[in-house]
Scaffold this active site. Structure first.
Site, PDB file in Angstrom:
ATOM      1  CG  LEU A 100      20.568 122.504   3.706  1.00 49.92           C
ATOM      2  CD1 LEU A 100      19.724 123.650   3.175  1.00 49.92           C
ATOM      3  CD2 LEU A 100      22.053 122.831   3.565  1.00 49.92           C
ATOM      4  CE1 TYR A 101      19.040 113.534   3.196  1.00 54.24           C
ATOM      5  CE2 TYR A 101      17.323 113.402   4.871  1.00 54.24           C
ATOM      6  CZ  TYR A 101      17.986 112.852   3.795  1.00 54.24           C
ATOM      7  OH  TYR A 101      17.600 111.629   3.307  1.00 54.24           O
ATOM      8  CB  ALA A 102      14.187 118.049   5.851  1.00 50.83           C
TER       9      ALA A 102
ATOM     10  CB  THR B 234      18.400 119.229  -0.236  1.00 49.07           C
ATOM     11  OG1 THR B 234      18.661 118.115   0.633  1.00 49.07           O
ATOM     12  CG2 THR B 234      19.264 120.413   0.172  1.00 49.07           C
ATOM     13  CE  LYS B 235      17.320 112.854   0.041  1.00 53.95           C
ATOM     14  NZ  LYS B 235      17.637 111.973  -1.099  1.00 53.95           N
TER      15      LYS B 235
END
Ligand code: NAD
Length: 358
Positions: free
Chosen positions: A169-171, A173-174
């Site tokens: 999910l981090y990726a 959002t980036k």
């Protein structure tokens, strides 16, 4: 309000270069180093950070002390607080925003997905909303991430490669941030530069990152886990030393063109850029461990496990041709030299804080 008054007095950033920079995430790892470097060369710098507890807040407070000594003030607040951002922009004419505030870390996204949406998507939009209405508009330089390349199995990542297979999910959002940047550039003429950092490490680093907790665990005699992919052996990372990243950030700031503003027909094509900032020399995590063993003079207890689906990818390797050409970027620190500097900092920082607490 309090922050307004503080900015009007001693904290008002003074510039000798014509640059006045709002650094979000200034109490963070990269934010601290970037703020110090900007201040050192005479740029006006004002920090913003919410001092969240994702990792040890005493480390963030210690960084804040270093910054205050250097004359950089940090306003405590959230990038989602539109009123606060508006006050900061009313009080100070920012020429640039160095946007480094984010919820970092790929694995934590499984525990707290909302914090990624809050900081990396809603917070970024909020910052762009206030920036696009500022007069003049500041140029935005912000941290994306190598994680956008996701499950792309190419060996050398170039900016034009596909980024539609995020592994966390981090990726995601980036990647969303990069697309949001496109819309604000397109509609409002904001000048926006995204920097895809590759595994940044060094003094004042983040305790949630592998090199950091491996150092801690090896010294304590705790068993560490090294992940392996079934076909490629140890997971590998393009570890990039903080001073090199800082130079890339400053290069991006110095080459950022002024926004053309939202002045209707007069609006020209504003800049929208994206760059890899890596070391272009991937190192297997098993080698990271051997280097740490050598520096610490301690044999690690380790177990090897297959890489679980926890957000991590197997391999990262930056093609940095574009940043070299356009930003004058040139990484200069190899992993062993950089880890020596990290370990020296780590030992002095943690022996210092032990002394204080005993
Ligand atoms: P960090 O966590 O040390 O710094 C981020 C700072 O932002 C923290 O001090 C945090 O308190 C602050 N922050 C978070 N959410 C906020 C919010 N909503 N409002 C105000 N402040 C907030 O992380 P870092 O390693 O310094 O990373 C800086 C940037 O670079 C981040 O955008 C991160 O995603 C990106 N990045 C880092 C790496 C790396 O290896 N360190 C790699 C790729 C991308």
């Amino acid at each position: 309000s309090l922050s307004h008054k503080l900015i009007r007095k001693s904290a008002r950033p003074r510039s000798t270069t014509g640059h006045t920079v709002l650094v979000t995430g200034a109490a963070g790892f990269v934010g601290t180093h970037v703020s110090l470097a900007l201040k050192r060369r005479g740029d006006g710098v004002l920090g913003l950070d919410n001092f969240n507890h994702y990792y040890d807040p005493t480390l963030k407070r210690a960084r804040q002390k270093i910054l205050e000594k250097a004359g950089v003030f940090i306003v405590e607040g959230d990038i989602n607080d539109k009123g606060l951002l508006q006050q900061l922009f009313d009080a100070v004419l920012f020429t640039h925003v160095m946007h480094l505030a984010a919820q970092a870390g790929v694995r934590y996204a499984m525990q707290n997905p909302g914090s990624y949406v809050h900081s990396n998507i809603a917070g970024f939009v909020n910052l762009l909303e206030v920036s696009k209405s500022a007069n003049p508009q500041p140029a935005i330089i912000w941290a994306s991430s190598s994680s956008v390349y996701g499950l792309n199995s190419k060996v050398l990542f170039s900016e034009k490669d596909r980024t539609d297979q995020p592994a966390s999910l981090y990726a995601a959002t980036k990647k969303a941030g990069e697309e949001i940047a496109h819309t604000y550039n397109h509609i409002y003429g904001l000048s926006i530069t995204g920097l895809r950092f590759f595994t940044v490490y060094g003094p004042w680093g983040r305790p949630d990152m592998t090199y950091f907790f491996f150092t801690k665990d090896i010294m304590k005699g705790k068993t560490i886990t090294v992940y392996e992919s079934p076909d490629k052996g140890s997971v590998a990372r393009d570890f990039t030393y903080i001073d090199d990243i800082v130079k890339g950030c400053l290069g991006a700031l110095d080459t950022a063109k002024k926004s053309t503003g939202s002045g209707g027909k007069k609006r020209g094509p504003a800049q929208l850029r994206i760059f890899n900032l890596g070391n272009t020399s991937p190192v297997p995590v098993s080698t990271l461990v051997s280097i740490l063993e050598k520096i610490l003079k301690v044999k690690a207890k380790k177990k090897v496990m297959p890489l679980p689906r926890n957000g991590d990818v197997e391999f990262t390797h930056a093609n940095i041709t574009l940043a070299m050409t356009e930003l004058g970027y040139k990484p200069a620190t190899d992993l062993e030299a950089g880890l020596k500097k990290f370990v020296r900092w780590y030992l002095s920082f943690y022996s210092g804080s032990k002394k204080k607490s005993s």
